[in-house]
Design a protein around this motif. Structure first.
Motif, PDB file in Angstrom:
ATOM      1  N   PRO A 151     -16.424   5.545  -2.379  1.00 48.69           N
ATOM      2  CA  PRO A 151     -15.244   6.163  -2.951  1.00 48.69           C
ATOM      3  C   PRO A 151     -15.243   7.678  -2.747  1.00 48.69           C
ATOM      4  O   PRO A 151     -16.296   8.198  -2.500  1.00 48.69           O
ATOM      5  CB  PRO A 151     -15.350   5.822  -4.430  1.00 48.69           C
ATOM      6  N   PRO A 152     -14.105   8.359  -2.831  1.00 48.96           N
ATOM      7  CA  PRO A 152     -12.778   7.910  -3.250  1.00 48.96           C
ATOM      8  C   PRO A 152     -12.086   7.108  -2.146  1.00 48.96           C
ATOM      9  O   PRO A 152     -12.755   6.712  -1.175  1.00 48.96           O
ATOM     10  CB  PRO A 152     -12.042   9.237  -3.488  1.00 48.96           C
ATOM     11  N   PHE A 153     -10.783   6.891  -2.294  1.00 47.90           N
ATOM     12  CA  PHE A 153     -10.032   6.196  -1.257  1.00 47.90           C
ATOM     13  C   PHE A 153     -10.220   6.896   0.083  1.00 47.90           C
ATOM     14  O   PHE A 153     -10.029   8.081   0.219  1.00 47.90           O
ATOM     15  CB  PHE A 153      -8.541   6.156  -1.629  1.00 47.90           C
TER      16      PHE A 153
ATOM     17  N   ALA B 155     -12.513   1.872  -0.602  1.00 49.48           N
ATOM     18  CA  ALA B 155     -13.142   2.897  -1.446  1.00 49.48           C
ATOM     19  C   ALA B 155     -14.377   3.427  -0.744  1.00 49.48           C
ATOM     20  O   ALA B 155     -15.301   2.651  -0.483  1.00 49.48           O
ATOM     21  CB  ALA B 155     -13.531   2.283  -2.785  1.00 49.48           C
TER      22      ALA B 155
ATOM     23  N   SER C  32     -13.177   6.082  -8.429  1.00 54.92           N
ATOM     24  CA  SER C  32     -12.474   6.927  -7.466  1.00 54.92           C
ATOM     25  C   SER C  32     -13.082   8.323  -7.361  1.00 54.92           C
ATOM     26  O   SER C  32     -12.560   9.178  -6.649  1.00 54.92           O
ATOM     27  CB  SER C  32     -10.977   7.004  -7.786  1.00 54.92           C
TER      28      SER C  32
ATOM     29  N   GLU D 210      -4.531   3.896  -7.168  1.00 55.24           N
ATOM     30  CA  GLU D 210      -5.184   2.936  -6.277  1.00 55.24           C
ATOM     31  C   GLU D 210      -4.714   1.499  -6.516  1.00 55.24           C
ATOM     32  O   GLU D 210      -5.271   0.558  -5.969  1.00 55.24           O
ATOM     33  CB  GLU D 210      -6.710   3.016  -6.403  1.00 55.24           C
TER      34      GLU D 210
ATOM     35  N   TYR E 183     -10.252  -1.239  -3.580  1.00 57.62           N
ATOM     36  CA  TYR E 183      -9.431  -1.071  -4.784  1.00 57.62           C
ATOM     37  C   TYR E 183      -8.449  -2.240  -4.917  1.00 57.62           C
ATOM     38  O   TYR E 183      -8.223  -2.978  -3.940  1.00 57.62           O
ATOM     39  CB  TYR E 183      -8.662   0.246  -4.699  1.00 57.62           C
TER      40      TYR E 183
END
Ligand code: FUC
Length: 807
Positions: free
Chosen positions: A688-690, A686, A669, A38, A680
């Motif tokens: 989150p995750p990405f 995010a 993440s 990230e 990030y």
């Protein structure tokens, strides 16, 4: 000389090459290699991409191909479902939602393994293509390293790394060539003979790497979830030197020694819609590696600029902030959100990401755009249809990237056929339907758990994008092409809507309000299944209205139009509950999670247009109260959506506060559904995750602060935050087919130019209590009709009109 200029001059002096265009504000930069994915910088040409980490001795570049999916076409339609419909509906009519839900949970589910069982089932998963590993050797080890800089220029769609080791300046340049359709890396040492490295390629599973002459070939076949024989892919790597040095293949790696400058080319293809993928992979590599690097790069930037340069946003930034590394700038913004340069950067990053992850003829950006670093991408990296893939496309029209809508439009068209089977099987209905998610294989059935998977307005929401593309561009031929898709969606709802017993309104049943639950009246029993959720009603009203308009524009289907006009009057209205909030369901249920991330019932406020500040002020006020209770947090995309909501409510300061919340720095993440959204270090959103939707939603939300056209009137600076008193933009687009440029000072509009892309009559709101003059073209003074503060301006395609304001 400013600090930025000094940095650039130093860069040129030290490395021998400079960014093409000197716009320091349009770069992300860091003083160290990425410590985690990230932090790496995304490059992509809409089809393939890479994320280099800029490592000094060992560098890893995650490689991606947007078509690389496991799984396969499947029939997931459950033949049993339709026969339970009457009983489910009856239970809903009787208010026995919990019992209806039990039956829905047994029947309105896809057949087979569904989507939550990893990449080895037919639903499949978007997977990373692989990892390119470069091991560098330095003549005297990695001693005395200084001046490390890693950056991504949005201006050129190019990343760079540079540092000095042992008195030698090492530079690397990376881009995902838009024109040549390969990934390119240039490595350079300021002292000849000092460039030594080995390149290899692999992936966590299903791969074979072989040395073919002087090229590395990685190939494999993913699992289709049936007999293992799924999608095939190829990736090829070739190294070319300029000047002295040696290249040799050894032990499945390419070794370079004693060189001064080297180029690495990577091509990648899959057999998704392309039986000739192997020869294509070879040909792409060959072509790029035979051409001059400078020419390949020039063609790349030229192709990229054709999109990127169409619009600019200037917010009077403080140039000193550009000298702060992006990770620190992000942290700084959380404490002191007065960095308009970061807002410009984040806005243009959204456009950059869309240009880099969407290419006409391929696939739309998925949950992670085109970037993934694992086999089993979170939520399969698929296309969620209850907010996510749509949010990915919010910037497409307004920020002047209309062509990048095409892959989504195509994906939707491809869903009509499987979606028609799903409509028949589950609902015994005509037309087509898609539920909460889809993949590249045309999945249209409900998900395996109806609490989230039974929403049946996913396809209709996609139709809103098909319509929006028309509305912004007014191309009749295009409308003709997509009309059957819109019509099929409207026909589905004409068939499945039922009259609920209390008011006789036509409603969807069963359905949900995306992923939110309510308590059964008088209990704490949370239930998801309902009829006529507010978002469904709004979406159905919208598709009916759009098909009515489309059939009028095209002069066809009068009978259907009549039916739709009649049905529209019977849809439930948007209603305000006893607490002043917009009702999410037909009944005033207590929601199980009052701060739930989805705010689906405000679809009509944004991206829809049934709730507007001036047109429906009471509903707008109810929407405001709804947002107050929902709060200013949530997942990344939820925060991004709220920027757009507040902008539509004309509250620029609140929209800005939400932007600040979206930009709150995070490293988290792991999967988290609650209040952990943020950004990030590489400015990826995010969840989150990405998840990339928040980047696109945030970009669109910034645009909505400056320009809106959803109500039929062009609103200039409708939600300008106090933090941005001076600024200008050019090249933004509005519905009806025009480009708009605006300047402001002291928080007030000073001038606006409208350039018609298609001939039309445009309505523009003129600020109150000011003197406005209008000039057509360069000097023809015009006096448009102004009624209730709205000027009506008729322009032929290519004509402009400028409004100047004396404040
Ligand atoms: C929907 C959302 C989640 C997440 C997922 C990919 O299920 O409710 O928050 O964004 O899609």
């Amino acid at each position: 000389m400013t600090k930025n200029l000094i940095i650039i001059v130093l860069l040129v002096a030290l490395t021998g090459f400079a960014p093409n265009r000197d716009k320091p504000g349009l770069r992300l930069w860091y003083e160290q290699p990425a410590g985690r994915w990230e932090e790496t910088l995304p490059l992509g040409n809409g089809r393939i991409g890479m994320m280099p980490d800029g490592g000094i001795e060992k560098e890893t570049l995650v490689l991606n191909d947007i078509t690389l999916w496991s799984g396969s076409v499947q029939d997931a339609d459950n033949l049993d479902a339709a026969k339970y419909l009457p009983e489910i509906r009856q239970l809903l009519f009787e208010g026995k939602n919990d019992q209806a839900q039990e039956l829905v949970y047994k029947t309105f589910v896809c057949k087979g393994a569904g989507s939550r069982n990893g990449p080895k089932v037919p639903y499949g998963s978007f997977e990373l293509l692989g990892n390119l590993h470069i091991d560098y050797q330095y003549p005297s080890g990695n001693a005395a390293l200084t001046k490390y800089c890693r950056q991504l220029s949005l201006d050129d769609a190019t990343a760079n790394v540079s540092f000095i080791a042992d008195g030698v300046t090492y530079t690397r340049e990376y881009f995902a060539a838009f024109d040549h359709d390969v990934l390119v890396i240039r490595l350079h040492a300021s002292k000849k003979g000092n460039l030594n490295f080995k390149v290899g390629i692999d992936r966590p599973q299903v791969f074979e790497t072989i040395l073919e002459g002087d090229e590395l070939l990685m190939k494999g076949q993913l699992d289709n979830g049936v007999d293992g024989k799924g999608m095939k892919y190829n990736a090829r790597v070739k190294v070319k030197l300029s000047g002295s040095g040696k290249v040799a293949g050894n032990d499945n790696r390419i070794e370079v020694s004693d060189a001064g400058e080297a180029f690495i080319f990577i091509s990648a293809t899959t057999d998704f819609n392309d039986p000739a993928f192997e020869s294509k992979c070879q040909a792409l590599l060959q072509k790029a590696s035979n051409e001059k690097y400078a020419a390949t790069k020039a063609a790349h930037t030229k192709a990229y600029h054709q999109y990127f340069d169409r619009m600019h946003l200037r917010l009077n930034p403080d140039p000193a902030k550009d000298a702060i590394p992006t990770n620190l700038r992000l942290t700084d913004f959380a404490d002191n959100p007065s960095d308009n340069g970061l807002v410009e950067l984040y806005f243009q990053y959204g456009r950059y990401l869309l240009i880099s992850s969407s290419r006409p003829g391929f696939l739309p950006p998925n949950l992670q755009g085109l970037w993934a670093n694992t086999i089993n991408t979170p939520w399969n990296g698929d296309y969620h249809l209850n907010i996510n893939v749509q949010m990915n496309h919010w910037p497409a029209e307004i920020t002047n990237l209309a062509e990048l809508h095409q892959p989504l439009i195509q994906l939707t068209q491809n869903m009509v056929e499987p979606g028609s089977r799903t409509a028949k099987t589950f609902y015994n209905a005509n037309g087509w339907v898609a539920h909460m998610m889809t993949n590249i294989w045309g999945f249209t059935a409900p998900g395996e758990h109806p609490s989230w998977g039974a929403t049946n307005t996913g396809g209709t929401w996609l139709c809103a994008h098909l319509w929006e593309h028309y509305d912004y561009n007014r191309d009749r031929q295009y409308l003709q092409q997509i009309y059957p898709v819109l019509k099929g969606s409207a026909e589905f709802f004409l068939d499945v809507l039922v009259a609920e017993p209390k008011h006789g309104w036509l409603v969807t049943a069963p359905t949900t309000s995306p992923e939110n639950a309510f308590f059964m009246p008088g209990t704490k029993k949370a239930v998801n299944i309902c009829m006529g959720s507010t978002m469904d009603n709004q979406l159905v009203r919208e598709i009916f209205t759009n098909v009515i308009t489309a059939s009028e524009v095209l002069g066809i289907d009068t009978e259907l139009r009549g039916k739709l006009k009649n049905a529209v009057t019977k849809l439930p209205p948007n209603r305000i509950g006893s607490d002043g909030r917009l009702m999410e369901w037909l009944e005033e249920y207590e929601e199980a999670e009052p701060r739930h991330r989805h705010v689906s019932h405000l679809y009509g406020l944004h991206p829809g247009n049934q709730i507007t500040l001036r047109g429906t002020p009471e509903l707008a006020e109810a929407a405001r109260k709804t947002l107050e209770v929902r709060g200013d947090g949530g997942t990344g995309w939820s925060r991004a959506w709220k920027i757009n909501f507040w902008a539509r409510l004309g509250d620029g300061n609140r929209a800005y506060m939400l932007l600040r919340n979206l930009l709150s720095p995070t490293f988290d993440s792991g999967m988290n559904y609650t209040n952990r959204g943020g950004t990030y270090p590489n400015l990826f959103c995010a969840h989150p995750p990405f998840q990339i939707d928040g980047n696109f939603g945030g970009c669109a939300g910034i645009a909505e602060m400056f320009l809106q056209s959803h109500s039929g009137v062009i609103e200039l600076l409708p939600a300008l935050p106090d933090a941005m008193p001076i600024g200008s933009f050019d090249g933004m687009r509005v519905r009806g087919g025009a480009e708009v440029s605006v300047a402001w000072a002291g928080g007030k509009l000073t001038s606006a130019t409208l350039k018609a892309v298609t001939g039309n009559t445009f309505k523009v709101r003129v600020p109150e209590g000011v003197q406005a003059t209008f000039t057509k073209g360069k000097k023809e003074t015009v006096n448009p009709r102004i009624s209730e503060g709205v000027a009506e301006i008729t322009l032929q395609a290519g004509e402009t009109v400028t409004m100047r304001i004396k404040n």
